[in-house]
Scaffold this motif. Structure first.
Motif, short mmCIF file in Angstrom:
data_model
loop_
_atom_site.label_atom_id
_atom_site.label_comp_id
_atom_site.label_asym_id
_atom_site.label_seq_id
_atom_site.Cartn_x
_atom_site.Cartn_y
_atom_site.Cartn_z
N THR A 101 0.35 102.45 13.92
CA THR A 101 1.26 103.37 13.26
C THR A 101 1.93 104.24 14.30
OG1 THR A 101 -0.30 105.21 13.00
CG2 THR A 101 -0.32 103.50 11.29
N ALA A 102 3.07 104.80 13.95
CA ALA A 102 3.77 105.73 14.82
C ALA A 102 4.75 106.54 13.99
CB ALA A 102 4.52 104.98 15.93
N ALA A 103 5.10 107.71 14.50
CA ALA A 103 6.14 108.53 13.88
C ALA A 103 6.79 109.36 14.96
CB ALA A 103 5.56 109.43 12.79
N GLY A 104 8.03 109.75 14.73
CA GLY A 104 8.74 110.58 15.70
C GLY A 104 9.82 111.39 15.02
N ILE A 105 10.20 112.49 15.65
CA ILE A 105 11.23 113.36 15.13
C ILE A 105 12.45 113.30 16.05
CG2 ILE A 105 10.35 115.40 16.33
CD1 ILE A 105 11.23 117.05 13.88
N ALA A 114 6.72 104.17 11.44
CA ALA A 114 6.50 102.73 11.41
C ALA A 114 5.02 102.47 11.21
CB ALA A 114 6.98 102.06 12.70
N VAL A 115 4.70 101.53 10.34
CA VAL A 115 3.32 101.11 10.07
C VAL A 115 3.30 99.59 10.09
CG1 VAL A 115 1.41 101.12 8.44
CG2 VAL A 115 2.86 103.15 8.66
N VAL A 116 2.45 99.02 10.89
CA VAL A 116 2.30 97.56 10.92
C VAL A 116 1.04 97.18 10.17
CG1 VAL A 116 2.14 95.49 12.37
CG2 VAL A 116 3.48 97.46 13.14
N ILE A 117 1.22 96.38 9.13
CA ILE A 117 0.13 95.93 8.25
C ILE A 117 -0.17 94.47 8.55
CG2 ILE A 117 -0.58 95.60 5.85
CD1 ILE A 117 -0.05 98.48 6.53
N GLU A 118 -1.45 94.10 8.50
CA GLU A 118 -1.80 92.69 8.66
C GLU A 118 -2.56 92.20 7.44
OE1 GLU A 118 -3.30 89.39 11.79
OE2 GLU A 118 -3.62 91.49 12.30
N ASN A 119 -2.09 91.08 6.90
CA ASN A 119 -2.81 90.32 5.88
C ASN A 119 -3.49 89.16 6.58
OD1 ASN A 119 -3.76 88.80 3.76
ND2 ASN A 119 -1.75 88.28 2.94
N PRO A 120 -4.81 89.20 6.81
CA PRO A 120 -5.49 88.17 7.59
C PRO A 120 -5.76 86.89 6.82
CG PRO A 120 -7.09 89.77 6.82
CD PRO A 120 -5.74 90.26 6.36
N ASN A 121 -5.38 86.85 5.55
CA ASN A 121 -5.69 85.71 4.69
C ASN A 121 -4.59 84.66 4.74
OD1 ASN A 121 -8.10 87.01 3.19
ND2 ASN A 121 -6.47 88.54 2.97
N ALA A 122 -4.93 83.48 5.24
CA ALA A 122 -3.93 82.42 5.35
C ALA A 122 -3.47 81.92 3.98
CB ALA A 122 -4.50 81.26 6.16
N ASP A 123 -4.35 81.95 3.00
CA ASP A 123 -4.06 81.33 1.71
C ASP A 123 -3.97 82.33 0.56
OD1 ASP A 123 -4.02 78.62 2.64
OD2 ASP A 123 -6.19 78.74 2.82
N TYR A 124 -3.71 83.60 0.88
CA TYR A 124 -3.55 84.61 -0.16
C TYR A 124 -2.36 85.50 0.16
CZ TYR A 124 -8.15 83.41 -1.95
OH TYR A 124 -9.21 82.73 -2.48
N ILE A 125 -1.62 85.85 -0.87
CA ILE A 125 -0.53 86.81 -0.74
C ILE A 125 -0.76 87.94 -1.73
CG2 ILE A 125 1.08 85.02 -0.02
CD1 ILE A 125 2.36 85.24 -2.84
N PHE A 126 -0.01 89.01 -1.55
CA PHE A 126 -0.02 90.14 -2.48
C PHE A 126 1.39 90.23 -3.06
CE2 PHE A 126 -3.51 90.75 0.33
CZ PHE A 126 -4.48 91.45 -0.37
N PRO A 127 1.61 89.65 -4.25
CA PRO A 127 2.98 89.50 -4.76
C PRO A 127 3.62 90.79 -5.23
CG PRO A 127 1.40 88.72 -6.37
CD PRO A 127 0.62 89.02 -5.14
N ASP A 128 2.83 91.84 -5.43
CA ASP A 128 3.38 93.11 -5.91
C ASP A 128 2.65 94.24 -5.22
OD1 ASP A 128 4.91 94.86 -7.37
OD2 ASP A 128 3.62 94.81 -9.13
N ALA A 129 2.73 94.25 -3.88
CA ALA A 129 1.98 95.22 -3.08
C ALA A 129 2.71 96.55 -3.03
CB ALA A 129 1.76 94.69 -1.66
N THR A 130 2.03 97.61 -3.41
CA THR A 130 2.59 98.96 -3.36
C THR A 130 1.87 99.75 -2.27
OG1 THR A 130 3.10 98.94 -5.73
CG2 THR A 130 3.01 101.08 -4.65
#
Length: 241
Positions: free
Chosen positions: A64-68, A78-94
């Motif tokens: 993560t990072a932020a700046g003014i 900025a936030v970098v998210i990782e989904n480690p699951n090769a065979d799963y998605i999150f179709p409505d991720a909030t």
């Protein structure tokens, strides 16, 4: 010139990830991303979903990072998210991104609604209502593993980036190139997030833009202006839907 807070933000956010009731969650480079966003819960066999849901690994925050912006009270993050699951998605991720002060006060928040594919996704945005306060760290709240939907990696698509060009100006840096789809359907308003890293690997600049239409099996040109970015950064590009 931006003042950035990358290192403490990363440490504080990863610590917050373990809080009960919250899933707190970063793309490095032009990497392929996972499954077809057209897949929904209705298209997945219920028995397969029920049997496999116990195998889903939780999402994680990579960075993560932020700046003014100097002279303004306007923050980027900025936030970098990782989904480690090769065979799963999150179709409505909030996701809710919270800017938190040193005393624990939530200074502002922003939301993202994503089709979260396998691999990494960058969430880039702004905080407009912080004023003269200082951000100490970011908290990121996102979906639990139970919200994942089975989608076999071998049957899904991805995107790739090529022809990356970086043009530095006195006021901003223009990052452009081509994004190519390996999906079976066209996608509209594909978000292209750009993060700039310094020699230590910290994110010190971030911005996003859109591709109006990314045709199935085709390519589209993207161009994103990153304001007040220091010279000589290494840029990474991510796509989300």
């Amino acid at each position: 010139m931006k003042k950035t807070f990358a290192a403490p933000l990363l440490a504080m956010t990863l610590a917050a990830f373990g809080l009960a009731g919250c899933a707190t969650y970063d793309t490095t480079g032009a990497r392929p991303v996972g499954q077809d966003p057209s897949v929904t819960e209705e298209t997945v066999d219920e028995a397969t979903q029920d049997d496999a849901v116990g195998d889903v690994q939780p999402l994680s925050v990579v960075q993560t990072a932020a700046g003014i912006y100097e002279g303004d009270d306007w923050y980027w993050y900025a936030v970098v998210i990782e989904n480690p699951n090769a065979d799963y998605i999150f179709p409505d991720a909030t996701f809710t991104i919270e800017a938190v002060g040193a005393d624990g006060t939530i200074l502002d928040s922003d939301s993202h609604w994503e089709v979260l594919l396998s691999g990494q996704t960058a969430l880039v945005g702004s905080f407009l209502d912080i004023g003269s306060e200082q951000i100490d760290h970011l908290d990121v709240i996102g979906p639990e593993p139970s919200e994942a939907v089975y989608s076999a990696a071998a049957e899904t698509g991805f995107v790739t980036f090529d022809g990356l060009e970086v043009v530095e100006d006195e006021w901003y840096v223009t990052v452009s190139g081509n994004v190519t789809s390996e999906f079976v359907e066209d996608h509209e308003f594909v978000e292209v997030a750009v993060v700039g890293r310094d020699s230590s690997g910290d994110i010190v600049a971030a911005e996003y833009g859109y591709v109006d239409r990314l045709p199935a099996g085709g390519s589209a040109r993207f161009s994103v202006d990153v304001w007040d970015a220091p010279a000589g950064l290494e840029y990474e590009v991510f796509a989300s839907y």
